[in-house]
Write a protein that holds these residues in place. Structure first.
Motif, mmCIF file in Angstrom:
data_model
loop_
_atom_site.group_PDB
_atom_site.id
_atom_site.type_symbol
_atom_site.label_atom_id
_atom_site.label_comp_id
_atom_site.label_asym_id
_atom_site.label_seq_id
_atom_site.Cartn_x
_atom_site.Cartn_y
_atom_site.Cartn_z
ATOM 1 N N GLU A 143 0.878 -1.178 0.000
ATOM 2 C CA GLU A 143 0.000 0.000 0.000
ATOM 3 C C GLU A 143 0.908 1.218 0.000
ATOM 4 O O GLU A 143 2.048 1.151 0.468
ATOM 5 C CB GLU A 143 -0.924 0.026 1.228
ATOM 6 C CG GLU A 143 -0.169 0.092 2.556
ATOM 7 C CD GLU A 143 -1.071 0.376 3.763
ATOM 8 O OE1 GLU A 143 -2.299 0.290 3.645
ATOM 9 O OE2 GLU A 143 -0.529 0.699 4.836
ATOM 10 N N ARG A 175 0.685 -6.744 -4.524
ATOM 11 C CA ARG A 175 0.192 -7.763 -3.586
ATOM 12 C C ARG A 175 0.193 -9.100 -4.300
ATOM 13 O O ARG A 175 -0.362 -9.215 -5.394
ATOM 14 C CB ARG A 175 -1.238 -7.443 -3.122
ATOM 15 C CG ARG A 175 -1.314 -6.171 -2.333
ATOM 16 C CD ARG A 175 -2.699 -5.878 -1.812
ATOM 17 N NE ARG A 175 -2.700 -4.543 -1.234
ATOM 18 C CZ ARG A 175 -3.746 -3.933 -0.695
ATOM 19 N NH1 ARG A 175 -4.907 -4.562 -0.645
ATOM 20 N NH2 ARG A 175 -3.646 -2.726 -0.192
ATOM 21 N N GLU A 177 -1.568 -11.569 -4.630
ATOM 22 C CA GLU A 177 -2.926 -12.079 -4.437
ATOM 23 C C GLU A 177 -2.950 -13.573 -4.770
ATOM 24 O O GLU A 177 -2.374 -14.000 -5.783
ATOM 25 C CB GLU A 177 -3.909 -11.352 -5.358
ATOM 26 C CG GLU A 177 -4.049 -9.858 -5.102
ATOM 27 C CD GLU A 177 -4.961 -9.527 -3.936
ATOM 28 O OE1 GLU A 177 -5.559 -10.457 -3.359
ATOM 29 O OE2 GLU A 177 -5.053 -8.332 -3.589
ATOM 30 N N SER A 187 -5.632 -7.297 -9.071
ATOM 31 C CA SER A 187 -4.419 -7.720 -9.749
ATOM 32 C C SER A 187 -3.250 -7.733 -8.765
ATOM 33 O O SER A 187 -3.420 -7.379 -7.593
ATOM 34 C CB SER A 187 -4.140 -6.820 -10.948
ATOM 35 O OG SER A 187 -4.273 -5.483 -10.581
ATOM 36 N N GLU A 194 -4.027 7.514 -2.461
ATOM 37 C CA GLU A 194 -4.293 7.521 -1.023
ATOM 38 C C GLU A 194 -4.023 8.887 -0.423
ATOM 39 O O GLU A 194 -3.033 9.546 -0.745
ATOM 40 C CB GLU A 194 -3.426 6.468 -0.307
ATOM 41 C CG GLU A 194 -3.728 5.051 -0.790
ATOM 42 C CD GLU A 194 -3.271 3.978 0.182
ATOM 43 O OE1 GLU A 194 -2.056 3.799 0.310
ATOM 44 O OE2 GLU A 194 -4.144 3.330 0.812
ATOM 45 N N GLU A 262 -16.314 -3.689 -3.225
ATOM 46 C CA GLU A 262 -15.558 -2.500 -2.783
ATOM 47 C C GLU A 262 -14.909 -1.783 -3.959
ATOM 48 O O GLU A 262 -14.226 -2.383 -4.780
ATOM 49 C CB GLU A 262 -14.471 -2.931 -1.796
ATOM 50 C CG GLU A 262 -13.554 -1.792 -1.392
ATOM 51 C CD GLU A 262 -12.421 -2.226 -0.454
ATOM 52 O OE1 GLU A 262 -12.476 -3.338 0.113
ATOM 53 O OE2 GLU A 262 -11.472 -1.433 -0.308
HETATM 54 N N1 GAP Z 1 -4.165 1.819 2.754
HETATM 55 C C1 GAP Z 1 -5.389 1.100 2.852
HETATM 56 C C2 GAP Z 1 -5.519 0.032 1.854
HETATM 57 O O1 GAP Z 1 -4.595 -0.261 1.127
HETATM 58 P P1 GAP Z 1 -7.218 -1.701 0.870
HETATM 59 O O2 GAP Z 1 -8.708 -1.828 1.093
HETATM 60 O O3 GAP Z 1 -6.402 -2.921 1.038
HETATM 61 O O4 GAP Z 1 -6.761 -0.541 1.851
HETATM 62 C C3 GAP Z 1 -7.515 0.154 -0.934
HETATM 63 O O5 GAP Z 1 -6.976 -1.099 -0.583
HETATM 64 C C4 GAP Z 1 -8.033 0.147 -2.349
HETATM 65 O O6 GAP Z 1 -7.016 -0.313 -3.255
HETATM 66 C C5 GAP Z 1 -9.211 -0.794 -2.592
HETATM 67 O O7 GAP Z 1 -10.432 -0.185 -2.240
HETATM 68 C C6 GAP Z 1 -9.110 -1.038 -4.083
HETATM 69 O O8 GAP Z 1 -9.695 0.041 -4.794
HETATM 70 C C7 GAP Z 1 -7.611 -1.027 -4.314
HETATM 71 N N2 GAP Z 1 -7.062 -2.408 -4.326
HETATM 72 C C8 GAP Z 1 -6.722 -3.171 -3.271
HETATM 73 N N3 GAP Z 1 -6.230 -4.367 -3.664
HETATM 74 C C9 GAP Z 1 -6.259 -4.357 -5.020
HETATM 75 C C10 GAP Z 1 -5.874 -5.295 -6.028
HETATM 76 N N4 GAP Z 1 -5.329 -6.482 -5.723
HETATM 77 N N5 GAP Z 1 -6.050 -4.952 -7.337
HETATM 78 C C11 GAP Z 1 -6.574 -3.751 -7.670
HETATM 79 N N6 GAP Z 1 -6.944 -2.823 -6.750
HETATM 80 C C12 GAP Z 1 -6.793 -3.108 -5.445
#
Ligand code: GAP
Length: 438
Positions: A143, A175, A177, A187, A194, A262
């Motif tokens: 993040e 990440r 994932e 992804s 942020e 989300e």
């Molecule tokens: N700093 C807080 C944070 O990172 P999060 O809910 O894990 O919170 C925030 O991530 C936003 O990042 C999500 O609402 C989404 O829009 C985006 N996001 C998170 N993981 C993602 C992924 N693997 N691929 C694309 N977008 C992602």
């Protein structure tokens, strides 16, 4: 409801987004942005920056922190211990799944037996320098937020801001994932926008509530349909370890049972992050110093993925209708987001004087000093086909230069949404587009 396959196919065909490492069979969870994807992302980010810098109160500082970061950052933030997903593996085909994403206790691919869930840390580990050992371990940030927290004191020392103020950044996050899926929705490499808004703890509830509304309004102002958005307030047992309150802004992506997932999270992160990175520091007077007195600022965080927002804008804008008995696909993107603002066509491509005049018009629009206009040249195929191509990529206006242009200096301007055409003097077109875009 627009299917994800329709969007994936349009995105590839029209040069928005391609699968990562495509010619080598692809690399799961990675995507390459083509020319129109780059422009669309740029426009989304520009609108986000504008909103982040125009908060009703206080000041917003910008940041661009490094992607590779010390292992100590992630120890203090809790990511080394807590940034995990529950993973199960099929004993037969060895495929892996997120335990909270499966619907039965058997493998969804081959029906094999699944292992018990175990915690899988999603951070990408790397090694910095020539020697690979424990001390060289670093991580690609999962993040962007932590880059902001660890620079908090640098910003205070350089600018001496008073509370409340924000620090904002846009940048890549990574990440690992377990099951990247649904195109750019989830992804392994993505971009986040942020904002960390630092405030006196006594004001945190009010700022949280204001931020939640402001972020919802941002999507509405950029044209997302109201009925496709909703708030999801977390129950106490759903909250992350650092959060006192969290609300998701959900969009009807059509990927879950009730369709909503989300899009963005707005969280009250309390003093969790600053407390862990700056042990023993307090806000005293107008400064953040080592002290037993004072308080640690609280943080309100809106966090959204650029890619996920882009997907929501694409799904929401996609429409199919009929024009003079012809079916067309059209992206009704807000003009501010549209990758190309205006396409310029010479009516015929074999008449030198028409083409030269059209080039003149194109050059004038393309060198627009406000930088609001992105112009596109197209002289391939008949005019009808050119309109369809521009409709499909969301271009709000098409300008055609024809024989009449040579006589009276007017062109036809055709509107994407109504398909209506009108004649406008060349001297007026740039001003007209800029007015609509600003
Ligand atoms: N700093 C807080 C944070 O990172 P999060 O809910 O894990 O919170 C925030 O991530 C936003 O990042 C999500 O609402 C989404 O829009 C985006 N996001 C998170 N993981 C993602 C992924 N693997 N691929 C694309 N977008 C992602």
């Amino acid at each position: 409801m627009t299917s994800l396959d329709t969007i994936i196919s349009l995105a590839k065909r029209r040069g928005f987004i391609f699968p990562g490492s495509d010619i080598y069979g692809g690399l799961a969870g990675t995507w390459d942005y083509g020319p129109l994807g780059v422009l669309l992302k740029e426009n989304i980010k520009r609108e986000w920056w504008r909103a982040a810098r125009q908060l009703p109160e206080g000041k917003t500082f910008s940041l661009d922190s490094s992607i590779i970061s010390s292992a100590k950052v992630w120890q203090s933030s809790g990511h080394t211990d807590h940034f995990t997903d529950p993973l199960v593996e099929c004993k037969k085909c060895k495929r892996r799944f997120r335990a909270d994403h499966i619907e039965s206790d058997k493998c969804q691919e081959c029906g094999g037996e699944l292992t018990a869930p175990r915690s899988f840390n999603m951070m990408f580990k790397t090694s910095v320098g020539a020697v690979e050992d424990e001390s060289s371990t670093a991580y690609l940030r999962p993040e962007t937020a932590q880059g902001i927290f660890i620079n908090f004191k640098n910003i205070i020392d350089a600018f001496h801001p008073k509370l409340a103020f924000g620090i904002a950044q846009i940048g890549k996050a990574f990440r690992n994932e377990i099951t990247p899926r649904n195109f750019v929705f989830r992804s392994r490499e993505f971009e986040q926008m942020e904002l960390e808004y630092f405030c006196d703890p006594k004001d945190a509830d009010k700022y949280f509530s204001d931020m939640r509304d402001a972020r919802m309004q941002w999507f509405l102002d950029l044209g997302i349909k109201k009925e496709n958005l909703r708030f999801h307030d977390y129950a106490p047992d759903e909250l992350a370890h650092y959060s006192k309150a969290t609300t998701d802004i959900e969009y009807r992506f059509g990927l879950s049972k009730d369709g909503f997932s989300e899009l963005e999270g707005v969280a009250n992160r309390t003093d969790f992050d600053l407390k862990n990175h700056f042990v023993g520091y307090r806000w005293v007077g107008d400064d953040f110093i080592r002290s037993e007195d004072g308080f640690i600022p609280n943080v309100i965080e809106p966090s959204v993925g650029v890619d996920r927002a882009l997907l929501a804008f694409l799904i929401d804008a996609y429409d199919e209708d009929e024009l003079a008995g012809d079916k067309r696909a059209v992206l009704r993107l807000h003009p501010k987001l549209a990758p190309i603002k205006v396409a310029v066509f010479p009516l015929v491509s074999n008449k030198e004087n028409v083409v030269a005049k059209a080039r003149e018009v194109f050059d004038m629009l393309n060198s627009d000093r406000s930088s609001l206009i992105t112009a596109w040249w197209d002289d391939i195929g008949n005019i009808g086909k050119r309109y369809r191509r521009q409709d499909e990529i969301g271009t709000p206006w098409c300008v055609t230069v024809d024989y009449q242009t040579l006589e009276d200096g007017t062109v036809t301007v055709r509107d994407r949404d109504t398909a209506k055409q009108e004649r406008v003097a060349i001297s007026e077109i740039a001003g007209r587009f800029i007015e609509k875009l600003s």
